[in-house]
Design an enzyme around this catalytic site. Structure first.
Site, PDB file in Angstrom:
ATOM      1  N   CYS A  40      39.488  30.928  31.462  1.00 20.73           N
ATOM      2  CA  CYS A  40      38.470  31.956  31.330  1.00 20.73           C
ATOM      3  C   CYS A  40      38.913  32.780  30.130  1.00 20.73           C
ATOM      4  O   CYS A  40      39.864  33.546  30.235  1.00 20.73           O
ATOM      5  CB  CYS A  40      38.351  32.826  32.574  1.00 20.73           C
ATOM      6  SG  CYS A  40      37.204  34.181  32.283  1.00 20.73           S
ATOM      7  N   CYS A  67      38.265  36.774  30.830  1.00 18.41           N
ATOM      8  CA  CYS A  67      39.042  37.533  31.825  1.00 18.41           C
ATOM      9  C   CYS A  67      39.844  36.575  32.690  1.00 18.41           C
ATOM     10  O   CYS A  67      40.851  36.031  32.234  1.00 18.41           O
ATOM     11  CB  CYS A  67      38.137  38.439  32.631  1.00 18.41           C
ATOM     12  SG  CYS A  67      36.594  37.676  33.173  1.00 18.41           S
ATOM     13  N   SER A  68      39.416  36.355  33.908  1.00 15.43           N
ATOM     14  CA  SER A  68      40.224  35.528  34.797  1.00 15.43           C
ATOM     15  C   SER A  68      39.369  34.794  35.815  1.00 15.43           C
ATOM     16  O   SER A  68      39.825  34.547  36.925  1.00 15.43           O
ATOM     17  CB  SER A  68      41.246  36.408  35.513  1.00 15.43           C
ATOM     18  OG  SER A  68      40.558  37.391  36.260  1.00 15.43           O
ATOM     19  N   CYS A  69      38.125  34.456  35.458  1.00 16.44           N
ATOM     20  CA  CYS A  69      37.253  33.757  36.408  1.00 16.44           C
ATOM     21  C   CYS A  69      37.901  32.437  36.808  1.00 16.44           C
ATOM     22  O   CYS A  69      38.412  31.714  35.964  1.00 16.44           O
ATOM     23  CB  CYS A  69      35.881  33.518  35.799  1.00 16.44           C
ATOM     24  SG  CYS A  69      35.096  35.069  35.326  1.00 16.44           S
TER      25      CYS A  69
END
Ligand SMILES: [Co+2]
Length: 191
Positions: free
Chosen positions: A92, A95-97
């Site tokens: 991602c 961000c951090s999906c």
């Protein structure tokens, strides 16, 4: 950030906008129930059952619903299949999906800035850092997750596992192999 979240949670809870017990149950589920073992079962089933594999590639959200995954409204899961010609890797960049419903909580490195940029700029270098060398001629495709669309890698079934049960196969499927930064365990070492 933690204090802000805590404050927001307290205010919303006091106003009765949600039941704190529901939040606790959700957190507990992600801490104890949801994890890469669910993804490993999904992969092992896809290796063993061609009909399920087809359904998984066609619509992973639907296919994993019956396997104990906690699907969240609006989420869309896509399974990408590794082949001798193409290796898939997930990131991602924003961000951090992460596909929580099948892999649980993301590893710390997944959220780090170096991984998020290098996965795109230098995927082969990232794989090397993870100790993964692909067969020559294998292309790498990097998939960028978003809040709505998440990916799970379907690794290649290791040779020498003919006739193995789904349970035995699942033990070979590592978390990293479903992110694309690793490969399944060597069946000879696992046997
Ligand atoms: Co994200």
């Amino acid at each position: 950030m933690q204090l802000r979240v805590r404050a927001l949670e307290t205010v919303l809870g006091e106003k009765g906008y949600f039941d704190p017990a529901a939040i606790d149950a959700l957190i507990q589920a992600y801490e104890t129930k949801v994890g890469p073992h669910i993804g490993a079962r999904v992969v092992a089933k896809a290796w063993s059952d061609p009909v399920f594999k087809q359904a998984l590639i066609a619509d992973a959200t639907k296919a994993v619903l019956n396997m104990g995954a906690l699907n969240r409204v609006g989420d869309h899961l896509i399974a990408v299949e590794n082949t001798p010609k193409q290796h898939n890797m997930i990131v991602c960049t924003l961000c951090s999906c992460y596909p929580w419903e099948v892999l649980g909580l993301p590893p710390v490195w997944y959220k780090s800035a170096p991984y998020r940029s290098r996965a795109v700029n230098d995927p082969r270098g990232v794989l090397k850092d993870f100790g993964v060398t692909l067969a020559p001629g294998t292309d790498i495709r990097v998939w960028d997750s978003t809040a709505e669309t998440r990916f799970i890698v379907l690794p290649m079934r290791p040779a020498g596992t003919e006739g193995w049960s789904e349970e035995k196969l699942a033990a070979l499927v590592t978390r990293d192999s479903m992110i694309g930064t690793g490969l399944p365990k060597d069946p000879k070492a696992a046997a």
